[in-house]
Design a protein around this motif. Structure first.
Motif, PDB file in Angstrom:
ATOM      1  N   VAL A 175       0.828  -1.212   0.000  1.00 20.05           N
ATOM      2  CA  VAL A 175       0.000   0.000   0.000  1.00 20.05           C
ATOM      3  C   VAL A 175       0.864   1.264   0.000  1.00 20.05           C
ATOM      4  O   VAL A 175       0.751   2.111  -0.890  1.00 20.05           O
ATOM      5  CB  VAL A 175      -0.951   0.005   1.219  1.00 20.05           C
ATOM      6  N   LEU A 176       1.731   1.401   1.008  1.00 22.34           N
ATOM      7  CA  LEU A 176       2.491   2.653   1.126  1.00 22.34           C
ATOM      8  C   LEU A 176       3.554   2.746   0.029  1.00 22.34           C
ATOM      9  O   LEU A 176       3.699   3.795  -0.617  1.00 22.34           O
ATOM     10  CB  LEU A 176       3.152   2.766   2.505  1.00 22.34           C
ATOM     11  N   GLN A 204      -2.027  -4.605   6.326  1.00 27.70           N
ATOM     12  CA  GLN A 204      -1.345  -5.152   7.501  1.00 27.70           C
ATOM     13  C   GLN A 204      -2.101  -4.907   8.803  1.00 27.70           C
ATOM     14  O   GLN A 204      -2.073  -5.717   9.706  1.00 27.70           O
ATOM     15  CB  GLN A 204       0.025  -4.499   7.650  1.00 27.70           C
ATOM     16  N   ASP A 257       9.099  -6.711  -5.304  1.00 31.84           N
ATOM     17  CA  ASP A 257       8.253  -7.299  -4.265  1.00 31.84           C
ATOM     18  C   ASP A 257       8.364  -8.817  -4.328  1.00 31.84           C
ATOM     19  O   ASP A 257       8.624  -9.388  -5.386  1.00 31.84           O
ATOM     20  CB  ASP A 257       6.783  -6.875  -4.443  1.00 31.84           C
ATOM     21  N   ASN A 272      12.980 -11.248  -3.138  1.00 28.76           N
ATOM     22  CA  ASN A 272      12.871 -11.414  -1.689  1.00 28.76           C
ATOM     23  C   ASN A 272      14.023 -10.646  -1.055  1.00 28.76           C
ATOM     24  O   ASN A 272      15.200 -10.960  -1.293  1.00 28.76           O
ATOM     25  CB  ASN A 272      12.963 -12.913  -1.343  1.00 28.76           C
ATOM     26  N   PHE A 314      -1.448   4.409   9.478  1.00 24.56           N
ATOM     27  CA  PHE A 314      -2.076   4.477   8.165  1.00 24.56           C
ATOM     28  C   PHE A 314      -2.849   3.178   7.989  1.00 24.56           C
ATOM     29  O   PHE A 314      -2.338   2.108   8.292  1.00 24.56           O
ATOM     30  CB  PHE A 314      -0.989   4.607   7.076  1.00 24.56           C
ATOM     31  N   TYR A 372       8.230  -6.302  16.441  1.00 29.01           N
ATOM     32  CA  TYR A 372       8.114  -5.241  15.425  1.00 29.01           C
ATOM     33  C   TYR A 372       8.711  -3.929  15.959  1.00 29.01           C
ATOM     34  O   TYR A 372       9.425  -3.226  15.239  1.00 29.01           O
ATOM     35  CB  TYR A 372       6.638  -5.070  15.058  1.00 29.01           C
TER      36      TYR A 372
HETATM   37  P1  NAD Z   1       1.979  -3.719   2.954  1.00 31.60           P
HETATM   38  O1  NAD Z   1       1.781  -5.047   3.614  1.00 31.60           O
HETATM   39  O2  NAD Z   1       0.877  -3.126   2.168  1.00 31.60           O
HETATM   40  O3  NAD Z   1       3.272  -3.820   2.018  1.00 31.60           O
HETATM   41  C1  NAD Z   1       4.399  -4.596   2.324  1.00 31.60           C
HETATM   42  C2  NAD Z   1       4.889  -5.229   1.029  1.00 31.60           C
HETATM   43  O4  NAD Z   1       6.120  -5.899   1.310  1.00 31.60           O
HETATM   44  C3  NAD Z   1       3.929  -6.287   0.455  1.00 31.60           C
HETATM   45  O5  NAD Z   1       3.648  -6.007  -0.899  1.00 31.60           O
HETATM   46  C4  NAD Z   1       4.689  -7.599   0.613  1.00 31.60           C
HETATM   47  O6  NAD Z   1       4.442  -8.517  -0.427  1.00 31.60           O
HETATM   48  C5  NAD Z   1       6.135  -7.109   0.585  1.00 31.60           C
HETATM   49  N1  NAD Z   1       7.050  -8.058   1.222  1.00 31.60           N
HETATM   50  C6  NAD Z   1       6.848  -8.755   2.366  1.00 31.60           C
HETATM   51  N2  NAD Z   1       7.905  -9.538   2.616  1.00 31.60           N
HETATM   52  C7  NAD Z   1       8.796  -9.322   1.618  1.00 31.60           C
HETATM   53  C8  NAD Z   1      10.074  -9.844   1.305  1.00 31.60           C
HETATM   54  N3  NAD Z   1      10.661 -10.756   2.101  1.00 31.60           N
HETATM   55  N4  NAD Z   1      10.705  -9.397   0.205  1.00 31.60           N
HETATM   56  C9  NAD Z   1      10.118  -8.492  -0.610  1.00 31.60           C
HETATM   57  N5  NAD Z   1       8.907  -7.966  -0.375  1.00 31.60           N
HETATM   58  C10 NAD Z   1       8.254  -8.388   0.715  1.00 31.60           C
HETATM   59  O7  NAD Z   1       2.474  -2.745   4.097  1.00 31.60           O
HETATM   60  P2  NAD Z   1       2.516  -1.154   4.228  1.00 31.60           P
HETATM   61  O8  NAD Z   1       1.598  -0.778   5.335  1.00 31.60           O
HETATM   62  O9  NAD Z   1       2.401  -0.480   2.914  1.00 31.60           O
HETATM   63  O10 NAD Z   1       3.974  -0.990   4.846  1.00 31.60           O
HETATM   64  C11 NAD Z   1       5.105  -0.583   4.118  1.00 31.60           C
HETATM   65  C12 NAD Z   1       6.208  -0.286   5.125  1.00 31.60           C
HETATM   66  O11 NAD Z   1       5.779   0.763   5.990  1.00 31.60           O
HETATM   67  C13 NAD Z   1       6.564  -1.466   6.036  1.00 31.60           C
HETATM   68  O12 NAD Z   1       7.949  -1.443   6.294  1.00 31.60           O
HETATM   69  C14 NAD Z   1       5.784  -1.156   7.303  1.00 31.60           C
HETATM   70  O13 NAD Z   1       6.371  -1.788   8.413  1.00 31.60           O
HETATM   71  C15 NAD Z   1       5.916   0.354   7.346  1.00 31.60           C
HETATM   72  N6  NAD Z   1       4.937   1.082   8.156  1.00 31.60           N
HETATM   73  C16 NAD Z   1       3.597   0.976   7.929  1.00 31.60           C
HETATM   74  C17 NAD Z   1       2.715   1.735   8.713  1.00 31.60           C
HETATM   75  C18 NAD Z   1       1.234   1.677   8.507  1.00 31.60           C
HETATM   76  O14 NAD Z   1       0.495   2.309   9.282  1.00 31.60           O
HETATM   77  N7  NAD Z   1       0.753   0.985   7.491  1.00 31.60           N
HETATM   78  C19 NAD Z   1       3.212   2.546   9.719  1.00 31.60           C
HETATM   79  C20 NAD Z   1       4.589   2.617   9.929  1.00 31.60           C
HETATM   80  C21 NAD Z   1       5.441   1.883   9.126  1.00 31.60           C
END
Ligand code: NAD
Length: 282
Positions: free
Chosen positions: A22-23, A216, A42, A68, A212, A179
């Motif tokens: 997403v982000l 997840q 990804d 990966n 956000f 985490y």
């Molecule tokens: P998301 O789950 O939508 O995206 C994560 C992506 O990472 C997925 O597409 C998944 O397939 C990919 N992924 C997982 N394991 C992997 C691997 N081993 N190799 C390659 N790709 C892999 O999550 P998001 O909410 O968009 O989060 C993106 C980042 O932002 C993450 O690091 C998350 O911890 C961080 N984050 C999110 C929030 C929030 O509120 N959503 C807040 C703070 C930080």
């Protein structure tokens, strides 16, 4: 709201891990709108391709790569392919990351009755494999892609690494020790690498998003009827601006930190959190 094109990043090359999410999918679209060629990496090639398709549909340039972040040889091969496709990488966003239930307690506070309670996952039930998974995905999943891509960036003024930390890195949230610790490691590594690379032309910074709504965390924050869960409510009460963030709220910080004219900014972890980290709750 999208940021208008300012030309500062036109022609640059970005690699984004977790780019199908997403982000980071949003970051890919935002950078593409600025004229950046985006390598969307990804584990899930389909979700990376969907992001690429959305970029191509609006006239941007992007390619999807299955990668990966924990496999060093694969990452090196993908970095070489991106180099062949687009030329040297200017911007690396280490976005792949996440949590795992096996590294999570079911209750925020411990009391002795939890030890024998079958339906409660206490501190003593945390699974080493689950904690290990979360540490590896977030921390090694940031370090390994940086090893793979930063070689192309050495000596290239204006190149930048952008890591994704979290609110948990400043003060841990209840229930999620793995985490929280892993994101604290990312903030710490961001500072370490900024110093280590300070003579190379590569700046290293991090964004620390607040809360956000994404795949997840959606089930943790919203009930099926769309109302807030108890935890979702706690977060909103602790967020002075009184709402969850939207991916577009990260755009200005993303573009600011990637902008080559931010040439004196390295080693910072920027909260984008509606005031969450500033508020003591009183
Ligand atoms: P998301 O789950 O939508 O995206 C994560 C992506 O990472 C997925 O597409 C998944 O397939 C990919 N992924 C997982 N394991 C992997 C691997 N081993 N190799 C390659 N790709 C892999 O999550 P998001 O909410 O968009 O989060 C993106 C980042 O932002 C993450 O690091 C998350 O911890 C961080 N984050 C999110 C929030 C929030 O509120 N959503 C807040 C703070 C930080």
């Amino acid at each position: 709201m999208g940021q208008s094109k300012n030309g500062k990043l036109q022609g640059k090359v970005a690699a984004i891990t977790g780019g199908g999410g997403v982000l980071c999918g949003h970051f890919a679209r935002t950078l593409a709108m600025q004229g950046v060629s985006v390598a969307v990496l990804d584990l899930n090639l389909e979700s990376a391709q969907a992001v690429v398709d959305s970029i191509l549909a609006t006239g941007g340039e992007a390619k999807a790569y299955k990668a990966n972040v924990l496999e060093k040889e694969v990452m090196k091969q993908v970095a070489a392919t991106v180099l062949a496709d687009y030329g040297p990488c200017d911007i690396l966003i280490n976005g792949a990351g996440g949590n795992h239930p096996a590294g999570t307690t079911s209750e925020p506070f411990f009391d002795a009755g939890q030890v024998e309670a079958p339906d409660i996952k206490s501190f003593f039930d945390l699974e080493v494999d689950g904690v290990d998974f979360v540490f590896k995905l977030n921390f090694l999943g940031t370090l390994i892609p940086t090893q793979a891509f930063a070689k192309q960036m050495l000596g290239r003024e204006g190149s930048t690494v952008l890591n994704i930390s979290s609110m948990n890195a400043f003060t841990p949230l209840t229930k999620i020790p793995a985490y929280s610790g892993a994101k604290a490691a990312i903030s710490n590594f961001t500072q370490w690498l900024a110093v280590h690379f300070s003579k190379t032309g590569i700046r290293v910074n991090a964004m620390a998003p607040g809360f956000f709504l994404t795949q997840q965390n959606e089930r943790l924050l919203l009930n099926p009827d769309g109302s807030l869960t108890a935890r979702g409510n706690q977060i909103i009460e602790q967020t002075p601006l009184g709402k969850f963030g939207k991916p577009g709220d990260l755009d200005s910080t993303l573009l600011w930190l990637c902008d080559p004219s931010s040439s004196f900014i390295t080693g910072v972890v920027v909260p984008i959190d509606g005031g969450f980290s500033a508020y003591s709750g009183v």
